[in-house]
Design an enzyme around this catalytic site. Structure first.
Site, PDB file in Angstrom:
ATOM      1  N   TYR A  22     104.381 -58.676 -67.523  1.00  0.00           N
ATOM      2  CA  TYR A  22     104.731 -58.903 -66.529  1.00  0.00           C
ATOM      3  C   TYR A  22     106.422 -59.104 -66.556  1.00  0.00           C
ATOM      4  O   TYR A  22     106.835 -59.751 -65.452  1.00  0.00           O
ATOM      5  CB  TYR A  22     104.229 -59.750 -65.575  1.00  0.00           C
ATOM      6  CG  TYR A  22     102.553 -59.437 -65.335  1.00  0.00           C
ATOM      7  CD1 TYR A  22     102.359 -58.284 -65.510  1.00  0.00           C
ATOM      8  CD2 TYR A  22     101.654 -60.505 -65.388  1.00  0.00           C
ATOM      9  CE1 TYR A  22      99.972 -57.458 -65.626  1.00  0.00           C
ATOM     10  CE2 TYR A  22     100.463 -59.858 -65.355  1.00  0.00           C
ATOM     11  CZ  TYR A  22      99.611 -58.552 -65.517  1.00  0.00           C
ATOM     12  OH  TYR A  22      98.593 -58.814 -65.514  1.00  0.00           O
ATOM     13  N   TYR A 150      93.147 -54.397 -56.999  1.00  0.00           N
ATOM     14  CA  TYR A 150      93.532 -54.339 -58.235  1.00  0.00           C
ATOM     15  C   TYR A 150      92.403 -55.265 -59.758  1.00  0.00           C
ATOM     16  O   TYR A 150      91.713 -56.111 -58.476  1.00  0.00           O
ATOM     17  CB  TYR A 150      94.791 -56.028 -58.676  1.00  0.00           C
ATOM     18  CG  TYR A 150      95.051 -56.520 -59.913  1.00  0.00           C
ATOM     19  CD1 TYR A 150      95.402 -55.681 -60.864  1.00  0.00           C
ATOM     20  CD2 TYR A 150      94.230 -56.993 -60.667  1.00  0.00           C
ATOM     21  CE1 TYR A 150      96.293 -55.957 -62.576  1.00  0.00           C
ATOM     22  CE2 TYR A 150      94.439 -57.499 -62.120  1.00  0.00           C
ATOM     23  CZ  TYR A 150      95.632 -56.532 -63.087  1.00  0.00           C
ATOM     24  OH  TYR A 150      95.489 -57.436 -64.338  1.00  0.00           O
ATOM     25  N   ASP A 244      83.904 -56.636 -58.138  1.00  0.00           N
ATOM     26  CA  ASP A 244      85.222 -57.243 -58.456  1.00  0.00           C
ATOM     27  C   ASP A 244      84.876 -58.420 -58.454  1.00  0.00           C
ATOM     28  O   ASP A 244      86.632 -58.602 -57.577  1.00  0.00           O
ATOM     29  CB  ASP A 244      86.198 -56.241 -59.260  1.00  0.00           C
ATOM     30  CG  ASP A 244      87.558 -57.029 -59.701  1.00  0.00           C
ATOM     31  OD1 ASP A 244      86.975 -58.244 -60.572  1.00  0.00           O
ATOM     32  OD2 ASP A 244      88.328 -56.621 -60.560  1.00  0.00           O
ATOM     33  N   LYS A 273      88.180 -64.798 -65.398  1.00  0.00           N
ATOM     34  CA  LYS A 273      88.996 -65.756 -64.691  1.00  0.00           C
ATOM     35  C   LYS A 273      88.526 -67.218 -64.716  1.00  0.00           C
ATOM     36  O   LYS A 273      87.956 -67.199 -65.898  1.00  0.00           O
ATOM     37  CB  LYS A 273      89.167 -65.789 -63.274  1.00  0.00           C
ATOM     38  CG  LYS A 273      90.358 -64.183 -63.699  1.00  0.00           C
ATOM     39  CD  LYS A 273      91.482 -64.497 -62.387  1.00  0.00           C
ATOM     40  CE  LYS A 273      92.915 -63.861 -62.453  1.00  0.00           C
ATOM     41  NZ  LYS A 273      92.680 -62.531 -62.306  1.00  0.00           N
TER      42      LYS A 273
HETATM   43  C1  LIG Z   1      92.299 -61.003 -63.198  1.00  0.00           C
HETATM   44  C2  LIG Z   1      91.572 -60.126 -62.527  1.00  0.00           C
HETATM   45  C3  LIG Z   1      91.077 -59.293 -63.791  1.00  0.00           C
HETATM   46  C4  LIG Z   1      91.582 -58.600 -65.086  1.00  0.00           C
HETATM   47  O1  LIG Z   1      90.942 -60.001 -65.792  1.00  0.00           O
HETATM   48  P1  LIG Z   1      92.054 -60.363 -67.276  1.00  0.00           P
HETATM   49  O2  LIG Z   1      90.986 -61.488 -67.225  1.00  0.00           O
HETATM   50  O3  LIG Z   1      93.317 -61.064 -66.836  1.00  0.00           O
HETATM   51  O4  LIG Z   1      92.054 -59.346 -67.765  1.00  0.00           O
HETATM   52  C5  LIG Z   1      90.144 -57.735 -63.172  1.00  0.00           C
HETATM   53  N1  LIG Z   1      90.162 -57.534 -61.452  1.00  0.00           N
HETATM   54  C6  LIG Z   1      90.579 -58.815 -61.331  1.00  0.00           C
HETATM   55  C7  LIG Z   1      90.019 -58.552 -59.640  1.00  0.00           C
HETATM   56  C8  LIG Z   1      91.059 -59.608 -61.308  1.00  0.00           C
HETATM   57  O5  LIG Z   1      91.743 -60.958 -60.508  1.00  0.00           O
END
Ligand SMILES: *Cc1c(COP(=O)(O)O)cnc(C)c1O
Length: 425
Positions: A22, A150, A244, A273
């Site tokens: 980024y 996102y 998600d 994460k």
């Molecule tokens: C960070 C994130 C992702 C992507 O995860 P990565 O491990 O960076 O590929 C997808 N969805 C959400 C909600 C996120 O915060």
């Protein structure tokens, strides 16, 4: 006093060969070299310490180098660092799957492991599309997503991000087109969404949402009732509900999973994460038995054809199991609640600042919303925070704090003081 510091060769020489995330490389400044970290503190090569207010992209939820995590990973390292996951099994992954199912929303009974959040989202989308094609409804293959969302940086995840404000918008022409809605925040909005779903449902495989907190797309919040209502609409319109929880999972919003606060079981849920306590890359896509069963037959064609090389890596699974131990043995949810109260108390004075339009807090997420931002202003803010000895990375038009849950009250005050001071200047 910081020691005299000479930029080492690895840094200056290596920088000519690194491509940063980024980042506009033409104007990029040298990243800060970190030599160690402990608790919420990063130690830089020049001897300075920064308080990390964003837990390394929200994943180091127990702080850096928590002794239990370090110990469990080391002991796994002595036995088995890696083995492929097809045809071979290992205890850390099977134990982790069982534990995730037991703490997750009731009814999510199957776990597919991968190595990053983006891939967990790709897997979720693949599951949803194939769920319908296995059921002889191949036209149901598009996705519904929300403005300010996102979902990762790979093709499927990018296609679910906000097409206007999302960071991938310059690639819109390259991505599959999805249905994008605003998160409803009134009865009228909900009725309008219901009407749209009625129209498009024959073409939709799933709806993807970050429940309660939309993170990287703008740090916007919505209520548990809204999540429950959207979930209900999905049920009524035969659309798979995909949560998600890569950012919200593991306590960040105040409950172990945001879906638990909304009292729903999604059809599919993505985790990443903080799954390993931020020690290494690991992600998971959980599904209900109903989703899983749609893939069963006597033919390979109906099976889920996915298998990242490093899926369910034993070290990462050991880290995740150790992280779950800490959620059981240390008072994480109480700490999150205390962080919420303190953030509310200490950030509210930002309301009176001229360039601040909103201050909001949910669990261990504190957000100060700015007006009139530019890319240059945000970059300047980042530099100012470093001067204040805190590590915060505002983006777009928000300054936010998402610390490790183990942060002390004094350290958290240092973060909120820095936010107020820098924004007031
Ligand atoms: C960070 C994130 C992702 C992507 O995860 P990565 O491990 O960076 O590929 C997808 N969805 C959400 C909600 C996120 O915060």
């Amino acid at each position: 006093m910081p020691k005299p510091y000479k930029t080492p060769e690895w840094e200056t020489e290596g920088f000519n060969h690194i491509w940063l995330p980024y980042t506009q490389m033409q104007t990029a400044s040298l990243p800060l070299p970190v030599i160690s970290a402990n608790g919420v503190r990063l130690t830089l090569a020049n001897g300075r310490e920064l308080i990390d207010g964003i837990a390394s992209w929200w994943c180091t939820c127990h702080g850096y180098q928590h002794p239990h995590l370090v110990k469990e990973i080391s002991s796994q390292l002595d036995k088995l660092a890696h083995v492929m996951f097809a045809g071979l099994a290992h205890e850390p992954a099977y134990t982790l799957a069982r534990r995730l199912v037991s703490i997750g929303p009731k009814g999510l009974s199957r776990v597919f492991f991968s190595d990053s959040g983006s891939i967990a989202v790709e897997v979720a989308m693949k599951m949803a599309a194939q769920f319908w094609s296995n059921r002889k409804e191949p036209d149901k293959r598009k996705f519904i997503c929300f403005r300010n969302g996102y979902h990762g940086d790979t093709m499927g995840g990018m296609s679910l991000a906000d097409p206007e404000t999302g960071m991938h918008r310059t690639l819109n022409h390259y991505m599959p087109e999805q249905y994008v809605f605003d998160i409803p925040n009134s009865r009228t909005d909900l009725a309008a969404l219901a009407e749209s779903l009625e129209e498009i449902k024959e073409t939709v495989a799933g709806l993807v949402i970050e429940p309660l907190v939309q993170a990287a797309g703008g740090m916007k919040f919505h209520s548990p009732e809204t999540v429950a209502e959207i979930h209900q609409l999905c049920k009524e319109h035969q659309i798979l509900f995909i949560a998600d929880e890569i950012a919200t999972g593991f306590g960040r919003t105040g409950s172990m999973f945001a879906c638990l606060e909304a009292d729903i079981t999604p059809d599919i849920m993505c985790l990443g994460k903080a799954l390993t306590g931020g020690m290494m890359g690991l992600a998971a896509t959980l599904a209900t038995e109903e989703v899983f069963e749609a893939f069963l037959s006597d033919r390979l064609e109906t099976a889920l054809m996915h298998g990242p090389t490093f899926m369910a890596n034993p070290l990462a699974c050991a880290a995740a199991n150790a992280s779950l131990d800490l959620f059981e043995d240390e008072p994480r949810l109480a700490q999150i609640q205390a962080i919420e109260t303190q953030l509310q108390e200490e950030l509210k004075r930002c309301h009176k600042l001229g360039n601040v339009t909103d201050v909001r807090v949910k669990g261990a997420v504190g957000v100060v919303q700015l007006s009139n931002t530019s890319g240059e202003y945000i970059l300047a803010l980042r530099q100012r925070f470093i001067k204040e000895s805190v590590w915060l990375r505002p983006f777009s038009d928000v300054v936010y704090i998402m610390p490790a849950f183990t942060i002390s009250t004094t350290e958290l005050t240092q973060l909120t003081d820095a936010v107020f001071k820098v924004l007031a200047a």
